[in-house]
Enzyme design. Structure first.
Site, PDB file in Angstrom:
ATOM      1  CE  LYS A  36      -3.459  -0.501  -0.205  1.00 25.96           C
ATOM      2  NZ  LYS A  36      -4.271  -0.746  -1.724  1.00 25.96           N
ATOM      3  N   GLY A  37       2.186   1.181  -0.361  1.00 23.11           N
ATOM      4  CA  GLY A  37       2.945   2.300  -0.506  1.00 23.11           C
ATOM      5  C   GLY A  37       2.850   2.955  -2.101  1.00 23.11           C
ATOM      6  N   GLY A  38       2.496   2.228  -2.977  1.00 15.86           N
ATOM      7  CA  GLY A  38       2.575   2.747  -4.364  1.00 15.86           C
ATOM      8  C   GLY A  38       3.245   1.602  -5.298  1.00 15.86           C
ATOM      9  CB  THR A  39       4.726  -1.438  -4.820  1.00 22.01           C
ATOM     10  OG1 THR A  39       3.729  -2.281  -4.456  1.00 22.01           O
ATOM     11  CG2 THR A  39       5.527  -1.410  -3.422  1.00 22.01           C
ATOM     12  CB  SER A  86      -3.968   2.829   2.578  1.00 23.96           C
ATOM     13  OG  SER A  86      -4.278   2.202   1.125  1.00 23.96           O
ATOM     14  CE  LYS A  88      -3.373  -1.145  -6.932  1.00 22.52           C
ATOM     15  NZ  LYS A  88      -2.602  -1.771  -5.454  1.00 22.52           N
ATOM     16  CG  HIS A 134      -7.622   5.829   2.665  1.00 18.34           C
ATOM     17  ND1 HIS A 134      -6.538   6.433   2.984  1.00 18.34           N
ATOM     18  CD2 HIS A 134      -7.800   4.983   1.611  1.00 18.34           C
ATOM     19  CE1 HIS A 134      -5.610   5.933   2.189  1.00 18.34           C
ATOM     20  NE2 HIS A 134      -6.313   5.153   1.235  1.00 18.34           N
TER      21      HIS A 134
END
Length: 384
Positions: free
Chosen positions: A141-144, A230, A347, A351
């Site tokens: 949930k970091g943006g990988t 998130s 994506k 939240h």
């Protein structure tokens, strides 16, 4: 007597003329026949250009993948060479030795095709499956997914689309199994895969270093409080009956005791996980991407990723636009598609609303971990 004498003189002369005429006629006829035979044979032995074109077309229609014989049209070979020259524009000098075998690549596109598409076509046909040079190891949930989708449009990057979970769940399957999952790449291309859970898996650093101690690692980090919310939102969408965020995050909320055994909380304690990785890798081998800047300045973050991987900066501002509906950058429409490329529906989801006091308690909890993390990596991510 005079008549008889003249007769004897004239008759032999006439016979000689007749014989000479017959001889000359025979020679002329023979010469004519010889010329005709030569011309006829040449016409049979040496086909016309149209015949060659039909013969080459026949080879193409039957689906042969071999090179045509040397007497096929020179124009076709020239066109093939031109195709490869474009396809290998971004290949290093290390690929020069492969150009001769690549010259057989058939021309299947008449439209304008980006170099990345050509490289994919060439790699799929002539590349090899290799163990990855670089890994996106976290965080969840970091943006990988965004980093993977953005960097894979680079012509010198070939990435596995799914998460193989080799170094955490499937390690017993062996490196040959892992290599078999990878896309085919050329010598100058980077093989990349993404599994965010590697960053928090204790055995992963040792296992990856055993595969290759020179592996480059990418970690996408995000404000740990926002990341935890998130993470919970995603889990709630799959399991609606789970307890509330507050119940899971705290052992005793009134006393401010945070439950660090909950994975959504523990992942955000980045410094603890990083210390484990630094036992096996140098800090210079790890690149940290800001999840927040990835949204506000995707080209800037991708530029630094390209630098870290040793790639030419090809991905720039012109590749992105901001999707206001999703609240996230998307890739502009590529030449090969009629639609822009955005991340999946999950994506950018809204939240769960969390009480402000709970958020402040978690900020206080993470602050000392964040400060140590900033000092270790030499970056201030401004989460406090």
């Amino acid at each position: 007597m005079a008549y008889r004498f003249m007769s004897n003189r004239i008759v032999p002369s006439s016979n000689r003329l007749s014989k000479r005429f017959i001889f000359i006629f025979t020679i002329s006829l023979s010469f004519t026949y010889l010329c005709y035979s030569i011309l006829f044979c040449c016409g049979t032995i040496m086909p016309t250009q149209s015949y060659e074109e039909k013969r080459c077309l026949h080879h193409k229609n039957v689906g042969s993948e071999k090179l045509l014989q040397k007497d096929c049209i020179a124009d076709r070979r020239t066109a093939l060479d031109e195709t490869l020259n474009v396809a290998l524009t971004h290949q290093g000098s290390s690929n020069a030795r492969n150009q001769s075998r690549n010259s057989a690549l058939p021309i299947t596109h008449k439209r304008s095709i980006a170099p990345s598409e050509y490289n994919i076509t060439v790699a799929q046909k002539y590349g090899n499956k290799k163990l990855p040079n670089a890994l996106i190891i976290g965080v969840k949930k970091g943006g990988t997914r965004a980093v993977l989708e953005f960097i894979r449009i680079h012509p010198d990057v070939r990435a596995l689309g799914t998460e193989p979970h080799f170094f955490d769940r499937n390690y017993d399957r062996g490196l040959d199994w892992y290599r078999g999952l990878m896309p085919r790449t050329l010598d100058s291309q980077i093989t990349l895969e993404k599994t965010p859970s590697y960053f928090v898996t204790r055995e992963a650093p040792r296992r990856i270093a055993s595969m290759s101690p020179n592996t480059k690692l990418i970690v996408v980090v995000r404000n740990p409080v926002t990341r935890a919310i998130s993470d919970y939102t995603q889990t709630l969408s799959k399991k609606p009956d789970i307890p509330t965020f507050e119940e899971l995050a705290f052992q005793n909320r009134s006393q401010g005791l945070v439950d660090t055994s909950w994975n959504a909380i523990r992942i955000g304690m980045y410094i603890l996980h990083l210390e484990n990785w630094l036992q096996y890798f140098r800090l210079s081998q790890i690149h940290f991407v800001s999840g927040e800047r990835l949204i506000t300045d995707p080209a800037g973050e991708l530029g630094r990723v390209q630098d870290f991987l040793g790639l030419k900066r090809i991905i720039t501002d012109k590749h992105f636009y901001f999707n206001r509906t999703k609240g996230f950058p998307c890739l502009k429409k590529p030449e090969s598609s009629s639609q822009p490329r955005c991340l999946g529906k999950s994506k950018g989801r809204t939240h769960v609303q969390i009480d402000r006091e709970v958020i402040e308690q978690l900020r206080d909890f993470y602050r000392p971990f964040n400060i140590k993390f900033y000092e270790m990596v030499g970056q201030d991510f401004r989460w406090d």
